[in-house]
Design a protein around this motif. Structure first.
Motif, PDB file in Angstrom:
ATOM      1  N   SER A  84      -2.435  -3.373   5.210  1.00 11.99           N
ATOM      2  CA  SER A  84      -1.081  -4.365   5.456  1.00 11.99           C
ATOM      3  C   SER A  84       0.177  -4.173   4.622  1.00 11.99           C
ATOM      4  O   SER A  84       1.094  -4.304   5.203  1.00 11.99           O
ATOM      5  CB  SER A  84      -1.711  -5.972   5.180  1.00 11.99           C
ATOM      6  OG  SER A  84      -0.784  -6.962   5.705  1.00 11.99           O
TER       7      SER A  84
ATOM      8  N   ARG B  45       9.185  -2.069   7.137  1.00 11.14           N
ATOM      9  CA  ARG B  45      10.624  -2.345   6.562  1.00 11.14           C
ATOM     10  C   ARG B  45      11.558  -0.978   6.260  1.00 11.14           C
ATOM     11  O   ARG B  45      12.665  -1.183   6.595  1.00 11.14           O
ATOM     12  CB  ARG B  45      10.517  -3.071   5.171  1.00 11.14           C
ATOM     13  CG  ARG B  45      10.111  -4.392   5.273  1.00 11.14           C
ATOM     14  CD  ARG B  45      10.060  -5.421   3.852  1.00 11.14           C
ATOM     15  NE  ARG B  45       9.142  -5.061   2.905  1.00 11.14           N
ATOM     16  CZ  ARG B  45       7.897  -5.213   2.830  1.00 11.14           C
ATOM     17  NH1 ARG B  45       7.297  -6.412   3.535  1.00 11.14           N
ATOM     18  NH2 ARG B  45       7.098  -4.819   1.776  1.00 11.14           N
TER      19      ARG B  45
ATOM     20  N   ALA C 154       3.407  -2.910   6.428  1.00 12.81           N
ATOM     21  CA  ALA C 154       4.677  -3.703   6.328  1.00 12.81           C
ATOM     22  C   ALA C 154       5.740  -2.845   5.576  1.00 12.81           C
ATOM     23  O   ALA C 154       6.864  -3.200   6.103  1.00 12.81           O
ATOM     24  CB  ALA C 154       4.301  -5.057   5.434  1.00 12.81           C
TER      25      ALA C 154
END
Length: 588
Positions: free
Chosen positions: A53, A61, A57
């Motif tokens: 995760s 970004r 993530a």
């Protein structure tokens, strides 16, 4: 007596000691083993999920960071090259540098690679240099395979840079090339923490470090040789620097310090970089090691406790079992007043008390069932249940009440029964009253009794209800529709039976009538006679009501005004209405 009981006690003791010992110990062993395995699996799944995760993530970004630069560059290639003056082009480029701090140098060229503009934060701007960019790697990759991202390189041997190139949608719009400082990605990676010592880093497609919480390592320009990858046992991949398609994205390897770490990875789409999020294995699996120690201690304690518990319980359980067995036999024979007395001060005494409570409840349940059975002789089931719950039969006492009376009757049934076989007659009545009973219970009406091929129903007595007229109308429509389906089938086999209904609302005297052993709850009064005469006047498929009832129904149901009619037993004409069925028509 004692001699006969002695061997039985010893046999029960051995039996219960062995059973209780095994029942206590085996679940502890099996549960401990399963808990250890599930704990490992769940903890590993949790670690994998958390690492993946965080990696995904971070990938998103970073991808968003790069895409924002591409979006800003897109403004420079919207208009044809020939339609933009050099000054306008330079103004747009300077504005781009202000809006995208990561861009250190920006250039524009036509589709052949001729440079039109170069703006830099370091060197002076160049206008219409005519420089041939077609030989540069970023330009070639863009024109050959549409790649927007060049290879990562280190300017002056320290900071990582990458070229981003985009082309306009039309051939006349030209090409934009930007040199991007990747040091700004450090802020994304530096904020990622997994546990106490976990961190993240990013490597390019060939394994070079381009982002790390310790930025000095990036500025040193570490190459793939600095990453000593040791895959998880058994081997999952040969190199941690790039996870192949279809392989496990979470592996165990040697970390930078030589300690084992568990690392999750995710690909940054576009430049095909890899984000790694890792945590020391000792820290990640600490809860599992603690759980294993606890399980081992519990297993040892469980053996001792199970042996002691089995010995005590086996000795105390045999006597109370006999008492419970005797009590069950007597209660099963109908002696509900029998009581089992055990003064052991433990769960067996509580069991005996509950056993006695159960006997009381069985006796009360039997008595309640008998009362309800008597009430159901003349009341709807739900009314009988309500009276039983209330604990009083005051609702059945005679009184004056506003009620709605509904009558229903099969048409031409007398002629049918004169010619039909007894089996056919009873089959028709069984179908008819089965459908009727279901709908009466659904609408919670009170059925006062049967009259061969007809019935009488009451609403708002003995139990009051909201909007009794509307409820009665809905019930009458449901009954008529359901019985008409039967009528259609009866007609198809030549029975010639119809069904009509009458309904009236008003004051009546309600209560029980009859004699001991045979009581009925009914209503007496003009409203009952009116409903009965309306039913008699109704033709097949009709539901007839009087004018007063029609006013109470209001617009909820469409009505047909059938005019004035002289009903049997009434001196004056009665204005009659018919409730329309769903088809919107009424039989005349």
């Amino acid at each position: 007596m004692t001699t006969a009981a002695g061997p039985l006690r010893r046999s029960l003791f051995r039996k219960y000691f062995t059973t209780i010992f095994a029942a206590v110990l085996l679940p502890i062993i099996v549960g401990g083993t399963i808990e250890a395995w599930l704990g490992y699996r769940d903890q590993r799944a949790s670690i994998d999920s958390r690492l993946l995760s965080e990696a995904r993530a971070s990938s998103e970004r970073i991808s968003s960071f790069l895409n924002s630069i591409i979006d800003q560059m897109g403004w420079a290639v919207q208009l044809p090259v020939a339609s933009v003056s050099p000054e306008e082009r330079r103004f747009d480029a300077l504005r781009l540098l202000r809006q995208a701090p990561a861009i250190t140098e920006f250039a524009q060229a036509d589709r052949q690679g001729k440079e039109l503009l170069r703006v830099s934060r370091i060197v002076p701007d160049i206008m219409d240099s005519g420089r041939d960019l077609s030989r540069e790697a970023s330009f070639q990759e863009l024109m050959e395979n549409g790649s927007r991202f060049g290879s990562v390189h280190f300017s002056r041997g320290s900071e990582p840079y990458m070229a981003i190139a985009i082309a306009g949608e039309k051939s006349s719009t030209g090409v934009a090339i930007a040199e991007v400082n990747l040091k700004l990605i450090w802020s994304v990676i530096a904020n990622i923490r997994v546990g106490q010592k976990g961190h993240a880093h990013v490597r390019d497609r060939i394994g070079r470090l381009i982002a790390h919480p310790e930025i000095v390592r990036v500025l040193r320009g570490e190459d793939p040789g600095d990453l000593m990858a040791v895959p998880e046992r058994p081997a999952v991949a040969d190199d941690i620097t790039q996870v192949p398609v279809g392989s496990n994205p979470v592996i165990v390897r040697r970390g930078d310090s030589g300690a084992w770490v568990i690392a999750g990875s995710a690909i940054v789409p576009g430049p095909n970089w890899t984000v790694y999020v890792e945590q020391p294995l000792s820290e990640a699996f600490a809860p599992i090691y603690a759980a294993l120690w606890r399980t081992g201690i519990l297993l040892i304690a469980g053996i001792a406790v199970s042996a002691a518990l089995a010995y005590v319980l086996a000795g105390r359980i045999t006597g109370p079992i006999r008492l419970l067995e005797q009590g069950a036999t007597k209660i099963g024979a109908g002696q509900f007043d029998h009581r089992v007395r055990i003064d052991s001060g433990d769960e067996l005494q509580e069991l005996a008390e509950r056993f006695n409570t159960m006997a009381d409840e069985i006796a009360l349940s039997k008595e309640r069932s008998e009362r309800i059975a008597r009430l159901r002789q003349f009341l709807a089931p739900q009314v009988a249940e309500l009276i039983e719950i209330e604990g009083s039969e005051k609702l059945l006492e005679s009184k004056q009440a506003d009620v709605v009376v509904v009558f229903g009757d099969l048409r031409n049934f007398t002629a049918f029964s004169a010619k039909a076989e007894p089996g056919e007659i009873m089959a028709v009545l069984e179908e008819f009253f089965t459908v009727l009973g279901q709908l009466v219970q659904k609408h919670e009406a009170t059925q006062t009794g049967f009259s061969g091929d007809g019935f009488m129903l009451l609403l708002n007595a003995p139990v009051p209800c909201d909007d009794p007229v509307g409820l009665a109308a809905r019930m009458a429509v449901d009954i008529q529709e359901a019985v008409q389906e039967l009528v259609f089938r009866w007609t198809s086999v030549g029975y010639g039976i119809g069904f009509g209904m009458g309904m009236a609302a008003g004051a009546a005297t309600v209560g029980r009538i009859g004699y001991e052993g045979r009581l009925e709850y009914t209503a007496i009064g003009p409203v009952v006679n009116l409903a009965s005469r309306l039913c008699s006047a109704a033709k097949d498929g009709q539901i007839l009501i009087d004018a007063a009832t029609a006013r109470q129904i209001g617009p909820a149901f469409p009505l047909d005004d059938l005019g004035e009619r002289l009903l049997k037993g009434f001196e004056a004409d009665t204005r009659v209405f018919a409730i329309k069925m769903k088809e919107g028509r009424v039989c005349e």
